[in-house]
Scaffold this motif. Structure first.
Motif, short mmCIF file in Angstrom:
data_model
loop_
_atom_site.label_atom_id
_atom_site.label_comp_id
_atom_site.label_asym_id
_atom_site.label_seq_id
_atom_site.Cartn_x
_atom_site.Cartn_y
_atom_site.Cartn_z
N GLY A 308 -48.51 -34.30 -1.70
CA GLY A 308 -49.77 -34.84 -1.08
C GLY A 308 -50.95 -34.34 -1.66
O GLY A 308 -51.87 -34.92 -1.83
N SER A 309 -50.94 -32.97 -1.98
CA SER A 309 -52.36 -32.52 -2.65
C SER A 309 -52.58 -33.18 -4.07
O SER A 309 -53.64 -33.64 -4.42
CB SER A 309 -52.09 -31.06 -3.09
OG SER A 309 -51.64 -30.35 -1.80
N ILE A 385 -58.83 -29.23 -14.15
CA ILE A 385 -57.95 -28.94 -13.21
C ILE A 385 -56.55 -28.78 -13.59
O ILE A 385 -55.76 -27.85 -13.34
CB ILE A 385 -57.96 -30.04 -12.13
CG1 ILE A 385 -59.25 -29.91 -11.36
CG2 ILE A 385 -56.93 -30.06 -10.98
CD1 ILE A 385 -59.71 -31.28 -10.47
N ASN A 386 -56.15 -29.71 -14.49
CA ASN A 386 -54.68 -29.75 -15.07
C ASN A 386 -53.62 -29.46 -14.05
O ASN A 386 -52.69 -29.15 -14.50
CB ASN A 386 -54.72 -28.45 -16.18
CG ASN A 386 -53.91 -28.86 -17.18
OD1 ASN A 386 -53.66 -29.42 -17.65
ND2 ASN A 386 -53.49 -27.59 -17.97
N ALA A 387 -53.65 -30.09 -12.98
CA ALA A 387 -52.47 -30.16 -12.22
C ALA A 387 -52.74 -31.32 -11.10
O ALA A 387 -52.11 -31.35 -10.05
CB ALA A 387 -52.52 -28.82 -11.27
N PHE A 399 -50.08 -26.04 -10.86
CA PHE A 399 -50.34 -26.01 -9.54
C PHE A 399 -49.77 -24.88 -8.83
O PHE A 399 -50.32 -24.59 -7.85
CB PHE A 399 -49.46 -27.20 -9.31
CG PHE A 399 -49.51 -27.55 -7.53
CD1 PHE A 399 -50.66 -28.40 -7.12
CD2 PHE A 399 -48.74 -27.05 -6.42
CE1 PHE A 399 -50.91 -28.65 -5.97
CE2 PHE A 399 -48.74 -27.16 -5.37
CZ PHE A 399 -49.88 -28.04 -4.77
N ILE A 400 -48.59 -24.21 -9.24
CA ILE A 400 -48.22 -22.99 -8.81
C ILE A 400 -49.35 -21.62 -8.91
O ILE A 400 -49.26 -20.96 -8.03
CB ILE A 400 -46.89 -22.65 -9.25
CG1 ILE A 400 -45.85 -23.44 -8.84
CG2 ILE A 400 -46.59 -20.98 -9.14
CD1 ILE A 400 -44.35 -23.37 -9.79
N VAL A 550 -59.30 -25.78 -5.48
CA VAL A 550 -59.12 -26.42 -6.86
C VAL A 550 -60.16 -26.93 -7.28
O VAL A 550 -60.66 -26.79 -8.35
CB VAL A 550 -57.96 -27.34 -6.79
CG1 VAL A 550 -57.91 -28.12 -8.13
CG2 VAL A 550 -56.58 -26.74 -6.57
N VAL A 551 -60.98 -27.89 -6.35
CA VAL A 551 -62.09 -28.44 -6.97
C VAL A 551 -63.37 -27.42 -7.02
O VAL A 551 -64.12 -27.33 -8.08
CB VAL A 551 -62.52 -29.67 -6.01
CG1 VAL A 551 -63.95 -30.23 -6.21
CG2 VAL A 551 -61.47 -30.51 -5.89
N ILE A 552 -63.31 -26.64 -6.08
CA ILE A 552 -64.47 -25.76 -6.00
C ILE A 552 -64.38 -24.64 -7.26
O ILE A 552 -65.63 -24.30 -8.23
CB ILE A 552 -64.89 -24.65 -4.62
CG1 ILE A 552 -65.16 -25.72 -3.61
CG2 ILE A 552 -65.50 -23.83 -4.71
CD1 ILE A 552 -64.93 -25.18 -2.28
N LEU A 553 -63.20 -24.20 -7.40
CA LEU A 553 -63.01 -23.29 -8.76
C LEU A 553 -63.49 -23.93 -10.08
O LEU A 553 -64.09 -23.48 -10.74
CB LEU A 553 -61.55 -23.08 -8.88
CG LEU A 553 -61.31 -21.83 -9.89
CD1 LEU A 553 -61.85 -20.37 -9.41
CD2 LEU A 553 -59.61 -21.41 -9.68
#
Length: 579
Positions: A308-309, A385-387, A399-400, A550-553
């Motif tokens: 889902g993410s 992002i790479n995930a 992702f982990i 993820v987006v903010i980082l």
């Protein structure tokens, strides 16, 4: 939009059963195909001197992974530098210079396929089939194997299946004696290669050959130019075993094309159906790996969290890319059509660009230098992002990292114990997470700054905002193990070959091995039963929290360079079109 909808529907319909099949392959469970693959696997195990029933600790697993990479690196580097003296070179291709050979070897070894050469002119058939296609088959499976080992570690390691056979040695080099068993590296690689990757490659290769992609070992034909005013009398058309390479370049999240312009070339991508098949193949194995998680771990809600993410991020990225190419303020700029393949159109190119950077594939059916600036922004964001699906194995590993970081931050925000699957995330794990988070901007921004600060070093074709994007994109693509490029760079130089080779390795090995080490560290901890104070991670609320983190980082670390590059480029072009 219709093509996007059909692509998503087929991707999910095929990914679900393939994921369940892949889970059975990686578990090493008895399968119907054992009669076909078993004898070949046993022969390979004897050749490697390993026993698939003996597991490894994470250090042994990592050592086996690094050893296999080292041996392949030396062999392929040598092939590239002596290809002129080897057979299967009907076009008389010369040897590669040492620094170009080094960069090309590291690029394919890291499952990146960043090319500072033109394939049809600078590699022989033998170099393509062994050094390129060989690595394209094996290196994605290596990433998949490490991801499977990490999942085993997160769940506490592999449970013993029973006592060792009588008279057999209880341990072997790398065996998990006294540690957490994360599986056998050689067994994971061999089984996934023979039972999963190669059959898919064979099927796609046949389909592409049917569509007109060349598959021959003969030298290319010589044709007379159609235009009578041409300055040359004949043209040699390069052919070769193109279809098998295209099959694995797409399925293995590789991306390196047989031809320099990649999938824009009609020989490599001749029809609308071949274009769609290649697009589908780009994301098929990464999505199958996400569907593998639930049956492999036995945790359906965890698999749903990951899927889902990633799906949410994918929809946002792809929708933004399609809007940028078709409806943004710069979409109608005629200058942006240079470098786009008119057979395919701008929207099909945008869908490809979004998918290939979400998956770390790197193949192109347009020159990204000609994409709308905001399409470049989306591609850069995908790789940073790479995930978002990610490459084969390495996307799940990244992702982990985000998952563990989000668990720690969410625990701090809610006042609950940060733990995953009943095991606490404490200071040692957070330190390793911090290393990975800081390593990315340190490497990418550091090399970008040096290349731009020294006059003439970058060799970029555009000044100002777009020139900054060209240099930044090259290093982002290398670190993300993607391989695509804005081009417009004098990239076959000593600086680019050596600096990019370092960034390629820096983006691959820590991102694969540190999550494996983290999983083993967590597995050694006592599992606490869930309580009302435990942080619930397998929920939609946590999935939204993780996506936001993820987006903010990504934005916080790279906002300045993204604003000075593609955003400023977009505003400059839009101002020229303003009335």
């Amino acid at each position: 939009m219709l093509e996007w909808g059909l692509f998503l529907a087929l991707l999910l319909a095929l990914g679900w059963p393939l994921g369940h099949y892949l889970a059975a392959v990686m578990r090493g469970a008895p399968m119907r195909g054992d009669w076909l693959f078993g004898w070949l696997e046993r022969s390979i195990y004897r050749l490697l001197g390993t026993r698939p029933d003996i597991g490894m600790g994470w250090r042994g697993y990592a050592a086996a992974f690094l050893l296999s990479n080292l041996l392949l690196a030396l062999a392929v580097w040598g092939i590239f530098m002596i290809q002129a003296w080897l057979p299967l070179n009907p076009d008389g291709v010369p040897n590669m210079r040492w620094d170009l050979a080094l960069h090309s070897m590291v690029s394919f070894l890291t499952n990146t396929n960043q090319q500072h050469y033109s394939g049809q002119a600078q590699l022989s058939y033998l170099a393509q089939m062994t050094g390129v296609i060989g690595l394209q088959v094996v290196t994605p499976v290596m990433g998949l194997a490490v991801a499977a080992a990490t999942l085993r570690g997160l769940l506490g390691g592999v449970a013993p299946s029973g006592p060792a056979p009588s008279g057999s040695a209880p341990t072997a080099p790398g065996a998990a004696s006294g540690g957490i068993d994360v599986g056998n590296y050689w067994a994971d690689v061999v089984r996934a290669t023979l039972r999963f990757v190669l059959p898919l490659c064979l099927l796609l290769s046949v389909l592409l050959t049917w569509q007109g992609v060349p598959a021959t070992l003969a030298a290319g034909p010589v044709a007379a130019p159609v235009e009578s005013s041409a300055t040359f009398r004949e043209q040699k058309i390069p052919l070769g075993p193109v279809a098998p390479m295209v099959a694995i370049k797409q399925l293995g999240s590789n991306g390196g094309g047989w031809y320099g312009p990649n999938s824009t070339v009609a020989l490599e991508n001749p029809t609308p159906l071949s274009n769609f098949l290649q697009l589908l193949a780009i994301a098929l194995i990464p999505v199958s790996i996400i569907f593998m998680i639930a049956p492999f771990t036995g945790r359906r809600r965890f698999g749903a969290l990951v899927f889902g993410s990633m799906l949410c991020l994918s929809l946002l990225s792809t929708g933004f890319s399609l809007w940028s190419e078709a409806h943004s303020a710069t979409a109608a700029d005629s200058a942006l059509m240079e470098g786009k393949e008119l057979r395919l159109g701008a929207e099909a190119a945008a869908l490809w660009a979004a998918t290939t950077t979400q998956v770390n594939n790197g193949s192109v059916n347009l020159m990204l230098d000609s994409a709308a600036p905001l399409t470049g922004l989306a591609a850069l964001s995908n790789m940073l992002i790479n995930a978002i699906w990610g490459g084969v194995g390495c996307g799940l590993q990244q992702f982990i990292v985000y998952l563990l970081l989000s668990v720690f931050l969410a625990g701090l925000m809610t006042g609950r114990t940060p733990e995953l699957f009943g095991r606490k995330i404490e200071a040692p794990e957070v330190r390793l997470l911090a290393v990975l988070v800081l390593w990315q901007p340190l490497v990418i921004l550091g090399f970008t700054a040096v290349a731009l600060a020294v006059p003439g070093l970058a060799g970029n074709s555009n000044p100002g905002f777009h020139g900054l994007s060209q240099v930044f994109y090259e290093y982002v693509s290398a670190f993300a193990n993607n391989g695509s490029g804005f081009e417009g760079l004098a990239d076959n130089t000593l600086w680019w070959n050596l600096s990019a080779a370092f960034v390629l390795a820096a983006g691959r090995y820590p991102a694969l091995l540190i999550p494996l080490a983290l999983a083993a560290m967590l597995a050694r901890k006592r599992r606490a039963p869930e309580s009302p104070g435990s942080l619930q991670v397998e929920t939609p609320t946590f999935a939204l929290t993780l996506t936001a983190i993820v987006v903010i980082l990504t934005l916080l670390q790279f906002m300045p360079v993204l604003v000075l590059g593609p955003v400023a480029d977009h505003l400059a072009l839009a101002s020229l079109r303003a009335p």
